[in-house]
Design a protein around this motif. Structure first.
Motif, short mmCIF file in Angstrom:
data_model
loop_
_atom_site.label_atom_id
_atom_site.label_comp_id
_atom_site.label_asym_id
_atom_site.label_seq_id
_atom_site.Cartn_x
_atom_site.Cartn_y
_atom_site.Cartn_z
N GLU A 39 -48.84 10.55 16.35
CA GLU A 39 -48.63 9.60 15.27
C GLU A 39 -49.17 8.21 15.65
O GLU A 39 -49.82 7.55 14.83
CB GLU A 39 -47.15 9.49 14.94
N GLN A 40 -48.91 7.78 16.86
CA GLN A 40 -49.28 6.42 17.25
C GLN A 40 -50.77 6.29 17.56
O GLN A 40 -51.33 5.20 17.44
CB GLN A 40 -48.42 5.96 18.42
N ASN A 62 -52.99 7.82 15.81
CA ASN A 62 -53.50 7.72 14.45
C ASN A 62 -55.00 8.03 14.43
O ASN A 62 -55.42 9.08 14.89
CB ASN A 62 -53.19 6.33 13.88
N ASN A 63 -55.82 7.11 13.90
CA ASN A 63 -57.26 7.35 13.76
C ASN A 63 -58.08 6.63 14.82
O ASN A 63 -59.28 6.38 14.62
CB ASN A 63 -57.73 6.93 12.36
#
Length: 250
Positions: A24-25, A27-28
């Motif tokens: 999640e952290q 991310n992209n």
């Protein structure tokens, strides 16, 4: 080469939740190498028989995200092998190839040396034309073990280094960069662990002259490593040529 470190507030003894949190952290974000803290899947825990990987859970997670993101991933996890426990730092490439380093200097102040077995090898990995020395937390206090014999270009440190001693962490990271004419990227965890130790944000990347080159954005710490710039610096300041000759006995 772009390196990103994740300032992770590790969830105590919860691998599944930490794996989810990491994905999640991140991310992209895109990078050549992603760094995760020491014992990223459990926290720095002395309950080795409870938390250590027996089925390569942490390694398999690194392989999965490395393949998905087409980037190398590096971090340490507690593992059990041959009846012994190790604080093992993995360097995983997108093709699922793995190089690992077992932490050599065990933190006796916390009793780590009574639970985990020390590594017996100094490990350097070459990736995309840059040679990395792999080191874990307490190793930072032992400059002889990290001495550059013209065999690496950067040191990667992953750590759980509490706020109460964070001054030593930050000063020694810079010292290792200057004395070894190398990049040094030190990634520390953040938050509070299961022993109520607090970890402030203190991740850094230094160039060979001691200048900080990392940039910070939320939980992301990033740095660009330029091997040609490092070679030019070393060619101009040839301090490593005057180093003492020695051998390390392990």
């Amino acid at each position: 080469m772009k390196v990103i470190g994740l300032n992770l507030d590790i969830i105590w003894k919860n691998k599944k939740s930490n794996f989810q949190l990491i994905e999640e952290q991140l991310n992209n974000q895109e990078a050549d190498i992603f760094l995760l803290p020491e014992m990223f899947s459990t926290g720095f825990c002395m309950d080795a028989s409870e938390v250590s990987d027996r089925n390569e859970e942490s390694l398999e997670f690194l392989k999965k995200i490395s393949k998905e993101r087409k980037s190398a991933f590096c971090g340490s996890a507690p593992v059990e092998q041959g009846g012994n426990f190790y604080n093992r730092m993995f360097f995983v490439q997108p093709d699922s190839s793995v190089i690992f380093y077992d932490k050599r200097h065990l933190f006796s102040f916390s009793g780590e040396d009574k639970v985990y077995s020390p590594g017996k090898e100094r490990v350097i990995v070459e990736y995309k034309g840059i040679r990395f020395l792999l080191q874990v937390c307490y190793d930072l206090r032992f400059p002889v073990f990290a001495r550059n014999n013209n065999d690496y270009d950067a040191i990667l440190y992953v750590a759980n280094w509490p706020e109460k001693r964070v001054g030593a962490w930050e000063h020694l990271l810079k010292a290792r960069a200057i004395e070894n004419l190398s990049y040094v990227f030190g990634l520390n965890r953040i938050g509070t662990d299961g022993n109520d130790l607090f970890y402030k944000e203190s991740s850094h990347c230094f160039f060979a002259d001691g200048k900080e080159i990392s940039q910070k954005n939320g939980n992301i710490v990033s740095a660009e490593l330029n091997i040609e710039e490092l070679k030019d610096f070393r060619n101009h300041f040839q301090f490593l040529n005057d180093r003492d000759d020695f051998s390390i006995q392990i």
